[in-house]
Design a protein around this motif. Structure first.
Motif, PDB file in Angstrom:
ATOM      1  N   ALA A   1      59.158  41.846  17.466  1.00  0.00           N
ATOM      2  CA  ALA A   1      58.674  40.507  17.797  1.00  0.00           C
ATOM      3  C   ALA A   1      57.932  40.521  19.132  1.00  0.00           C
ATOM      4  CB  ALA A   1      59.832  39.508  17.833  1.00  0.00           C
ATOM      5  N   LEU A   2      58.478  41.212  20.131  1.00  0.00           N
ATOM      6  CA  LEU A   2      57.822  41.307  21.437  1.00  0.00           C
ATOM      7  C   LEU A   2      56.558  42.152  21.340  1.00  0.00           C
ATOM      8  CD1 LEU A   2      57.785  40.717  24.458  1.00  0.00           C
ATOM      9  CD2 LEU A   2      59.253  42.716  24.784  1.00  0.00           C
ATOM     10  N   TRP A   3      56.624  43.295  20.668  1.00  0.00           N
ATOM     11  CA  TRP A   3      55.454  44.159  20.504  1.00  0.00           C
ATOM     12  C   TRP A   3      54.330  43.415  19.806  1.00  0.00           C
ATOM     13  CZ3 TRP A   3      52.789  45.909  16.203  1.00  0.00           C
ATOM     14  CH2 TRP A   3      51.891  46.955  16.423  1.00  0.00           C
ATOM     15  N   HIS A   4      54.661  42.706  18.751  1.00  0.00           N
ATOM     16  CA  HIS A   4      53.646  41.962  17.994  1.00  0.00           C
ATOM     17  C   HIS A   4      52.974  40.907  18.874  1.00  0.00           C
ATOM     18  CE1 HIS A   4      52.244  38.785  15.193  1.00  0.00           C
ATOM     19  NE2 HIS A   4      51.776  39.837  14.550  1.00  0.00           N
ATOM     20  N   GLU A   5      53.775  40.201  19.660  1.00  0.00           N
ATOM     21  CA  GLU A   5      53.208  39.177  20.548  1.00  0.00           C
ATOM     22  C   GLU A   5      52.272  39.805  21.576  1.00  0.00           C
ATOM     23  OE1 GLU A   5      54.482  35.838  23.845  1.00  0.00           O
ATOM     24  OE2 GLU A   5      56.027  36.673  22.559  1.00  0.00           O
ATOM     25  N   ILE A   6      52.697  40.908  22.198  1.00  0.00           N
ATOM     26  CA  ILE A   6      51.894  41.538  23.239  1.00  0.00           C
ATOM     27  C   ILE A   6      50.641  42.197  22.663  1.00  0.00           C
ATOM     28  CG2 ILE A   6      51.851  43.434  24.921  1.00  0.00           C
ATOM     29  CD1 ILE A   6      54.836  42.779  25.436  1.00  0.00           C
TER      30      ILE A   6
END
Length: 91
Positions: A75-80
């Protein structure tokens, strides 16, 4: 998409691909991109794999694994990476 992934991974050279032999399930694919989101069935980790569709033996570590981690990490990787274009949110 599951068939393309299963066909592509064994064509790596000279070493086995990091995901070769791992039981995977394709969860999603990106429109306009050759990347797929896969779930590791035995560990519930996720990976993003960029397929090349070369249909022949590839260089080592191709198709490339762009990400591997937990659902939360994804979720964090996708957002960044995808939503912010590589820009980390302000601390």
């Amino acid at each position: 998409m599951q068939l393309e992934l299963a066909t592509e991974l064994p064509l790596t050279d000279p070493q086995p691909h990091p995901l070769a032999g791992v039981a995977l399930r394709v969860l999603a694919e990106w429109s306009g991109d050759d990347s797929v989101l896969v779930e590791h069935l035995n560990t519930k980790l996720l990976s993003v794999v960029h397929l090349s569709y070369a249909g022949r033996q590839e260089l080592a570590n191709h198709p490339t694994v762009e990400f591997t981690g937990t659902y939360e990490d994804f979720a964090l990787w996708h957002e960044i990476v995808w939503l912010r274009g590589g820009v980390r949110p302000e601390d």
